[in-house]
Design an enzyme around this catalytic site. Structure first.
Site, PDB file in Angstrom:
ATOM      1  N   SER A 116       1.040  -1.326   0.066  1.00  0.00           N
ATOM      2  CA  SER A 116       0.020  -0.006   0.162  1.00  0.00           C
ATOM      3  C   SER A 116       0.924   1.262  -0.089  1.00  0.00           C
ATOM      4  CB  SER A 116      -0.777  -0.004   1.250  1.00  0.00           C
ATOM      5  OG  SER A 116      -1.413   1.193   1.354  1.00  0.00           O
ATOM      6  N   TYR A 160      -1.106  -1.062  10.611  1.00  0.00           N
ATOM      7  CA  TYR A 160      -1.187  -1.499   8.966  1.00  0.00           C
ATOM      8  C   TYR A 160      -0.065  -1.110   8.449  1.00  0.00           C
ATOM      9  CZ  TYR A 160      -3.476  -1.428   4.356  1.00  0.00           C
ATOM     10  OH  TYR A 160      -3.751  -1.428   3.176  1.00  0.00           O
TER      11      TYR A 160
HETATM   12  N1  NAP Z   1      -8.988  -1.006  -1.073  1.00  0.00           N
HETATM   13  C1  NAP Z   1      -8.024  -0.427  -0.809  1.00  0.00           C
HETATM   14  O1  NAP Z   1      -8.253   0.863  -0.886  1.00  0.00           O
HETATM   15  C2  NAP Z   1      -6.381  -0.814  -0.737  1.00  0.00           C
HETATM   16  C3  NAP Z   1      -5.448   0.427  -0.897  1.00  0.00           C
HETATM   17  C4  NAP Z   1      -4.178  -0.063  -0.716  1.00  0.00           C
HETATM   18  C5  NAP Z   1      -3.913  -1.137  -0.534  1.00  0.00           C
HETATM   19  N2  NAP Z   1      -4.798  -2.387  -0.438  1.00  0.00           N
HETATM   20  C6  NAP Z   1      -4.350  -3.710   0.027  1.00  0.00           C
HETATM   21  O2  NAP Z   1      -5.260  -4.539  -1.124  1.00  0.00           O
HETATM   22  C7  NAP Z   1      -5.317  -5.939  -0.235  1.00  0.00           C
HETATM   23  C8  NAP Z   1      -6.770  -6.220  -0.647  1.00  0.00           C
HETATM   24  O3  NAP Z   1      -7.592  -5.107  -0.103  1.00  0.00           O
HETATM   25  P1  NAP Z   1      -9.194  -5.066  -0.208  1.00  0.00           P
HETATM   26  O4  NAP Z   1      -9.363  -3.606  -0.271  1.00  0.00           O
HETATM   27  O5  NAP Z   1      -9.810  -5.863  -1.303  1.00  0.00           O
HETATM   28  O6  NAP Z   1      -9.567  -5.697   1.249  1.00  0.00           O
HETATM   29  P2  NAP Z   1     -10.994  -6.441   1.681  1.00  0.00           P
HETATM   30  O7  NAP Z   1     -12.031  -5.795   0.635  1.00  0.00           O
HETATM   31  O8  NAP Z   1     -11.391  -6.142   3.071  1.00  0.00           O
HETATM   32  O9  NAP Z   1     -10.904  -7.919   1.193  1.00  0.00           O
HETATM   33  C9  NAP Z   1      -9.719  -8.418   2.123  1.00  0.00           C
HETATM   34  C10 NAP Z   1      -9.573  -9.904   1.603  1.00  0.00           C
HETATM   35  O10 NAP Z   1      -8.708 -10.662   2.402  1.00  0.00           O
HETATM   36  C11 NAP Z   1      -9.696 -11.873   3.035  1.00  0.00           C
HETATM   37  N3  NAP Z   1      -9.281 -11.959   4.527  1.00  0.00           N
HETATM   38  C12 NAP Z   1      -9.040 -11.266   5.622  1.00  0.00           C
HETATM   39  N4  NAP Z   1      -8.468 -11.726   6.576  1.00  0.00           N
HETATM   40  C13 NAP Z   1      -8.464 -12.888   6.220  1.00  0.00           C
HETATM   41  C14 NAP Z   1      -7.935 -14.222   6.977  1.00  0.00           C
HETATM   42  N5  NAP Z   1      -7.668 -14.151   8.347  1.00  0.00           N
HETATM   43  N6  NAP Z   1      -7.827 -15.357   6.356  1.00  0.00           N
HETATM   44  C15 NAP Z   1      -8.158 -15.619   5.115  1.00  0.00           C
HETATM   45  N7  NAP Z   1      -8.643 -14.390   4.362  1.00  0.00           N
HETATM   46  C16 NAP Z   1      -8.627 -13.225   4.915  1.00  0.00           C
HETATM   47  C17 NAP Z   1     -10.944 -11.299   3.140  1.00  0.00           C
HETATM   48  O11 NAP Z   1     -11.865 -12.448   2.989  1.00  0.00           O
HETATM   49  P3  NAP Z   1     -12.710 -13.148   4.108  1.00  0.00           P
HETATM   50  O12 NAP Z   1     -13.120 -11.991   4.957  1.00  0.00           O
HETATM   51  O13 NAP Z   1     -13.785 -14.167   3.219  1.00  0.00           O
HETATM   52  O14 NAP Z   1     -11.633 -14.029   4.816  1.00  0.00           O
HETATM   53  C18 NAP Z   1     -11.157 -10.643   1.701  1.00  0.00           C
HETATM   54  O15 NAP Z   1     -11.086 -11.591   0.713  1.00  0.00           O
HETATM   55  C19 NAP Z   1      -5.035  -5.713   1.130  1.00  0.00           C
HETATM   56  O16 NAP Z   1      -3.726  -6.160   1.297  1.00  0.00           O
HETATM   57  C20 NAP Z   1      -4.955  -4.153   1.173  1.00  0.00           C
HETATM   58  O17 NAP Z   1      -4.209  -3.742   2.285  1.00  0.00           O
HETATM   59  C21 NAP Z   1      -6.087  -2.022  -0.472  1.00  0.00           C
END
Ligand code: NAP
Length: 282
Positions: free
Chosen positions: A142, A155
């Site tokens: 990120s 984070y």
């Molecule tokens: N969206 C943004 O704005 C953004 C910006 C910068 C970086 N990122 C990074 O991009 C990545 C994806 O983010 P996102 O926005 O898609 O997040 P999200 O919508 O919250 O999705 C997170 C994913 O991780 C899984 N997960 C969480 N805890 C888990 C666990 N203990 N075991 C297995 N699976 C788990 C969730 O599935 P379940 O709940 O079904 O387990 C879900 O599929 C992350 O690493 C985040 O830090 C996101």
């Protein structure tokens, strides 16, 4: 150039958010996707979408914080699917809070989900990749890993850890045929953490789409990119890189920029919402 077609890709966090878009992009490349997350319905939905795109998706429900059981999962994948060619460590969680108010459980949850599980999965998959002389590890970090953000400090630490660990491994395993990429998205529209926070991203910070992230992952694998900064436009990405470069010399300058574009204020509001349970918590 690395070809993704017919490769087996292990994608964590495949049930919702950015992982779903990464799965779609991999399906278009005709990869076989192994998706991991805790939610069976979420994985089934991704599987159906991937199938509709003509791709293959096998879902495994698994809580990635059970790091000591990841070896069993990897063995099961090797026995029932195939050895993994590409690993995308995408799972991530965040908890907005002032640091003094975090519990030990909060620290463990964020650091294990975001960093330790990625390290353990990689450690387990590397021997087979080394034997075959090929592989790619993609770590979804990120912009919060390039510059610390207030009220989301664990984070930030986990994402900075991912970037430095990726940087170390790329040098340690140079000329082994295994490549490493760190992907650093900023604020993202439509789905995922930015949207789930329920508060709009600061206008001046720039906002990208989930498709931008998915395309960047594909490009990073194909072109072996060490680090990818994702922001709204090529100019925004260039300015972000210049800002981080200046931050290496004078971190306080970027502190002032973050105050000016209201990153600090936004995170303080997110922490308040989190405390009041208004934040859609995973
Ligand atoms: N969206 C943004 O704005 C953004 C910006 C910068 C970086 N990122 C990074 O991009 C990545 C994806 O983010 P996102 O926005 O898609 O997040 P999200 O919508 O919250 O999705 C997170 C994913 O991780 C899984 N997960 C969480 N805890 C888990 C666990 N203990 N075991 C297995 N699976 C788990 C969730 O599935 P379940 O709940 O079904 O387990 C879900 O599929 C992350 O690493 C985040 O830090 C996101």
């Amino acid at each position: 150039m690395t070809i993704i077609t017919n490769k087996t890709v292990l994608l964590t966090g495949a049930s919702r958010g950015l992982g779903v878009h990464i799965a779609h992009a991999l399906a278009k490349e005709q990869a076989t996707i192994i998706g991991i997350s805790r939610s069976k319905p979420g994985l089934n939905k991704t599987r159906d979408e991937v199938k509709a795109l003509g791709g293959q998706f096998i879902g495994f429900t698994f809580d990635i914080t059970n790091v000591e059981h990841l070896s069993g999962l990897v063995q099961h994948i090797n026995n029932t699917v195939s050895p993994v060619d590409i690993l995308i460590n995408n799972t991530g969680v965040e908890i907005y809070q002032s640091f003094a108010n975090y519990s030990l459980k909060d620290l463990q949850s964020v650091l294990t989900t975001n960093l330790l599980a990625a390290m353990e999965l990689t450690r387990l998959l590397l021997p087979s990749m080394l034997e075959r002389g090929s592989g790619h590890i993609v770590n979804i970090s990120s912009l919060a890993g390039k510059k610390g953000v207030p009220y989301n400090s664990i984070y930030s630490a986990s994402k900075a850890g991912l970037i430095m660990w990726t940087d170390s491994l790329r040098q340690e395993l140079v000329r082994t045929g295994i490549n490493f990429s760190a992907i650093c998205p900023g604020y993202i529209s439509e789905t995922g953490m930015t949207v789930d926070s329920g508060l709009p991203a600061p206008t001046l910070a720039g906002i990208s789409t989930p498709q931008d992230v998915a395309n960047s992952v594909i490009r990073a694998i194909k072109k072996n990119k060490a680090e990818v900064i994702i922001n709204e436009s090529a100019i925004a990405e260039f300015l972000t890189k210049v800002m981080f470069a200046i931050g290496q010399i004078t971190p306080q300058f970027v502190d002032a920029v973050y105050r000016w574009i209201a990153v600090a204020k936004l995170n303080q509001m997110r922490a308040e919402n989190f405390a009041n349970n208004q934040y859609k918590r995973a």
